[in-house]
Design a protein around this motif. Structure first.
Motif, mmCIF file in Angstrom:
data_model
loop_
_atom_site.group_PDB
_atom_site.id
_atom_site.type_symbol
_atom_site.label_atom_id
_atom_site.label_comp_id
_atom_site.label_asym_id
_atom_site.label_seq_id
_atom_site.Cartn_x
_atom_site.Cartn_y
_atom_site.Cartn_z
ATOM 1 N N ASN A 233 0.809 -1.218 0.000
ATOM 2 C CA ASN A 233 0.000 0.000 0.000
ATOM 3 C C ASN A 233 0.843 1.268 0.000
ATOM 4 N N GLN A 234 2.059 1.185 -0.520
ATOM 5 C CA GLN A 234 2.922 2.355 -0.639
ATOM 6 C C GLN A 234 2.554 3.142 -1.880
ATOM 7 N N ARG A 235 2.215 4.400 -1.695
ATOM 8 C CA ARG A 235 1.795 5.211 -2.831
ATOM 9 C C ARG A 235 3.001 5.685 -3.632
ATOM 10 N N ILE A 236 2.795 5.813 -4.908
ATOM 11 C CA ILE A 236 3.839 6.249 -5.821
ATOM 12 C C ILE A 236 3.705 7.756 -6.020
ATOM 13 N N ILE A 237 4.813 8.456 -5.879
ATOM 14 C CA ILE A 237 4.805 9.908 -6.068
ATOM 15 C C ILE A 237 4.733 10.203 -7.563
ATOM 16 N N PRO A 238 3.764 10.966 -8.010
ATOM 17 C CA PRO A 238 3.627 11.228 -9.458
ATOM 18 C C PRO A 238 4.616 12.291 -9.936
ATOM 19 N N PHE A 239 5.881 11.914 -10.084
ATOM 20 C CA PHE A 239 6.894 12.862 -10.540
ATOM 21 C C PHE A 239 6.591 13.366 -11.949
ATOM 22 N N MET A 240 6.176 12.465 -12.822
ATOM 23 C CA MET A 240 5.971 12.832 -14.223
ATOM 24 C C MET A 240 4.717 13.674 -14.444
ATOM 25 N N LYS A 241 3.939 13.911 -13.392
ATOM 26 C CA LYS A 241 2.743 14.725 -13.544
ATOM 27 C C LYS A 241 3.091 16.181 -13.823
ATOM 28 N N ILE A 242 4.238 16.642 -13.311
ATOM 29 C CA ILE A 242 4.684 18.018 -13.554
ATOM 30 C C ILE A 242 5.894 18.019 -14.484
ATOM 31 N N GLU A 243 5.922 17.052 -15.374
ATOM 32 C CA GLU A 243 7.062 16.912 -16.278
ATOM 33 C C GLU A 243 7.198 18.110 -17.217
ATOM 34 N N LYS A 244 6.104 18.557 -17.804
ATOM 35 C CA LYS A 244 6.162 19.661 -18.768
ATOM 36 C C LYS A 244 6.599 20.980 -18.136
ATOM 37 N N PRO A 245 6.064 21.382 -16.974
ATOM 38 C CA PRO A 245 6.599 22.608 -16.349
ATOM 39 C C PRO A 245 8.081 22.513 -16.016
ATOM 40 N N ASP B 3 18.898 1.870 -13.504
ATOM 41 C CA ASP B 3 18.897 0.460 -13.144
ATOM 42 C C ASP B 3 17.562 0.031 -12.556
ATOM 43 N N ARG B 4 16.962 0.895 -11.749
ATOM 44 C CA ARG B 4 15.650 0.576 -11.189
ATOM 45 C C ARG B 4 14.560 0.650 -12.258
ATOM 46 N N ILE B 5 14.689 1.575 -13.204
ATOM 47 C CA ILE B 5 13.713 1.657 -14.300
ATOM 48 C C ILE B 5 13.753 0.381 -15.128
ATOM 49 N N ARG B 6 14.928 -0.084 -15.466
ATOM 50 C CA ARG B 6 15.044 -1.322 -16.239
ATOM 51 C C ARG B 6 14.478 -2.514 -15.475
ATOM 52 N N GLU B 7 14.748 -2.574 -14.186
ATOM 53 C CA GLU B 7 14.233 -3.678 -13.383
ATOM 54 C C GLU B 7 12.711 -3.666 -13.312
ATOM 55 N N THR C 249 5.605 3.385 -14.458
ATOM 56 C CA THR C 249 6.813 2.625 -14.151
ATOM 57 C C THR C 249 7.956 3.550 -13.748
ATOM 58 N N ILE C 250 8.105 4.657 -14.453
ATOM 59 C CA ILE C 250 9.149 5.623 -14.102
ATOM 60 C C ILE C 250 8.843 6.285 -12.764
ATOM 61 N N ASP C 251 7.574 6.602 -12.510
ATOM 62 C CA ASP C 251 7.202 7.146 -11.198
ATOM 63 C C ASP C 251 7.526 6.169 -10.081
ATOM 64 N N LEU C 252 7.245 4.892 -10.321
ATOM 65 C CA LEU C 252 7.559 3.864 -9.322
ATOM 66 C C LEU C 252 9.062 3.788 -9.077
ATOM 67 N N SER C 253 9.854 3.842 -10.124
ATOM 68 C CA SER C 253 11.310 3.757 -9.979
ATOM 69 C C SER C 253 11.857 4.965 -9.231
ATOM 70 N N LEU C 254 11.366 6.158 -9.563
ATOM 71 C CA LEU C 254 11.835 7.358 -8.872
ATOM 72 C C LEU C 254 11.415 7.360 -7.410
ATOM 73 N N THR C 255 10.227 6.833 -7.125
ATOM 74 C CA THR C 255 9.783 6.756 -5.733
ATOM 75 C C THR C 255 10.640 5.790 -4.936
ATOM 76 N N GLU C 256 10.995 4.665 -5.530
ATOM 77 C CA GLU C 256 11.797 3.673 -4.820
ATOM 78 C C GLU C 256 13.227 4.153 -4.583
ATOM 79 N N THR C 257 13.754 4.987 -5.459
ATOM 80 C CA THR C 257 15.124 5.499 -5.283
ATOM 81 C C THR C 257 15.159 6.860 -4.582
ATOM 82 N N LEU C 258 14.005 7.388 -4.196
ATOM 83 C CA LEU C 258 13.972 8.726 -3.590
ATOM 84 C C LEU C 258 14.718 8.757 -2.266
#
Length: 420
Positions: A104-116, A307-311, A324-333
């Motif tokens: 139940n760990q939420r993923i931080i939506p990093f890519m939601k503000i990708e364009k700004p 490496d986490r993105i590929r995994e 998937t990228i949001d999940l990888s960035l959250t896990e490496t945060l």
């Protein structure tokens, strides 16, 4: 509906207790002895928190459970409050732009503000290039040439006192650095006269401090041609480092990721140099060394994310590449925060306690660390995403000539033996 038996698996495998479907030996053979797909036994007990695993234990403990009954009934109904809570959590996670991960760990939506963030990066890069073109760099003596002298004092001396003594005698913009001990110093000055003997005498008088005699062991005059060669070699070293990083990431991961990594490294270097050009900070070989060190640090941080993105592209199914990228960035945060915090502590210690020789080196590192952490999250990850990064880029596909032919052999006698 309530079931009076304490073993629901036995009831499912033995629908007729009177022996209509066979004796007890046959029924016990049919009983599932392995855990189901959830690894915890019956799915009914796992999904329904109100089932009587506690009821069985309370019966064994002599009725210390609910109401002290001997045989606790098993409830097969799902708790409506629990289901409503899960639905509310899912709706809240989707409203925030994220999904739910393991535990139940939420993923931080990093890519939601990708364009700004992309517009901000573009603005910083263009502004840095304009600052470099208009203001130029305040090049140090390593690039412009000048005078370099090795000085030794009889007693330990402070750098500020030496710089002030030189300024009082007409030698402005001097750079003083320690050479191992506080008695030995390296003094660098802007271009002076070509008369070495007269310059040596003037420097000896200017460097003399009260009750502390200075001895000049060596005086070197560096021409502007040598400084231009150093400047060109520095630019070539920076470009060569970026090209080598491009080839390494392309071989280690994938070309889309390598392009994103190199652009993020270019962003870090240009922004750091642009800040120095905008505010007129002195740019010498120590600052150039800091920029090259930043390229290595930023690439290391980017490699961890890649490496986490590929995994996750290989392991996680049923989610979009952006998730998937949001999940990888959250896990490496957490790792990113711990790394940048410890490195910033060292940089701040050098900035405030390292003296004049390490000051601008520390300033360049501080600026580049902030830019590198930002670029590893938004530039290095968003550019491959916009280039169409998907799970197919990380799956090894077998060539047709290496595929094995599957032969099916049907023998009627084999089925007869099985039936016997």
């Amino acid at each position: 509906m309530a079931i009076e038996n304490n073993n629901p698996l036995e009831q499912q495998n033995n629908p007729d207790r009177n022996g209509s479907n066979g004796d007890a030996t046959t029924a016990s053979t049919r009983r599932r002895k392995k855990p189901r797909r959830d690894g915890k036994g019956s799915n009914t007990k796992t999904n329904n928190p109100t089932t009587t695993k506690s009821g069985k234990s309370s019966g064994r403990r002599g009725g210390k459970g609910q109401a002290g009954t001997d045989n606790q009934a098993l409830s097969t109904a799902v708790d409506p409050n629990l289901a409503a809570s899960d639905a509310a959590d899912d709706a809240a996670a989707m409203a925030e732009g994220g999904i739910k991960a393991v535990g139940n760990q939420r993923i931080i939506p990093f890519m939601k503000i990708e364009k700004p963030m992309a517009l901000l990066s573009l603005f910083m890069v263009i502004g840095s290039i304009i600052a470099i073109a208009v203001n130029g760099l305040n090049l140090g003596l390593d690039f412009t040439g000048g005078v370099s002298a090795d000085v030794r004092y009889e007693q330990p001396v402070e750098q500020v006192a030496v710089v002030q003594a030189l300024a009082d005698n007409g030698f402005d913009d001097a750079v003083v650095q320690y050479l191992g001990t506080r008695e030995e110093l390296l003094v660098r000055l802007p271009p002076q006269s070509d008369n070495v003997d007269g310059l040596n005498t003037d420097l000896t008088q200017a460097l003399a401090l009260p009750n502390n005699t200075a001895t000049i062991s060596n005086v070197n005059i560096i021409g502007s041609q040598v400084g231009n060669e150093v400047y060109l070699n520095s630019v070539m070293a920076l470009v060569l480092a970026l090209v080598c990083m491009l080839g390494y990431v392309a071989l280690r991961f994938q070309f889309k990721l390598s392009l994103g990594a190199v652009l993020s490294l270019f962003h870090d270097a240009v922004v750091t140099i642009g800040v120095f050009a905008l505010f007129g900070f002195p740019f010498d070989l120590t600052v150039l060394a800091a920029v090259l060190a930043l390229i290595g640090y930023s690439l290391n941080d980017t490699i961890v994310v890649y490496d986490r993105i590929r995994e996750n592209f290989r392991r996680v199914r049923g989610i979009t590449p952006e998730q998937t990228i949001d999940l990888s960035l959250t896990e490496t945060l957490r790792r990113t925060i711990m790394t940048i915090s410890t490195v910033l502590l060292v940089v701040l210690a050098m900035l405030f306690l390292g003296g004049e020789g390490l000051y601008w080196f520390s300033v360049a590192l501080f600026i580049g660390l902030l830019a590198g952490t930002y670029s590893s999250t938004y530039i290095a990850s968003s550019i491959p995403l916009r280039m169409g990064l998907s799970r197919d880029d990380f799956i090894v596909k077998v060539k047709p000539e290496f595929e094995e032919e599957i032969v099916t052999f049907n023998d009627p006698k084999m089925f007869e033996q099985d039936n016997v």
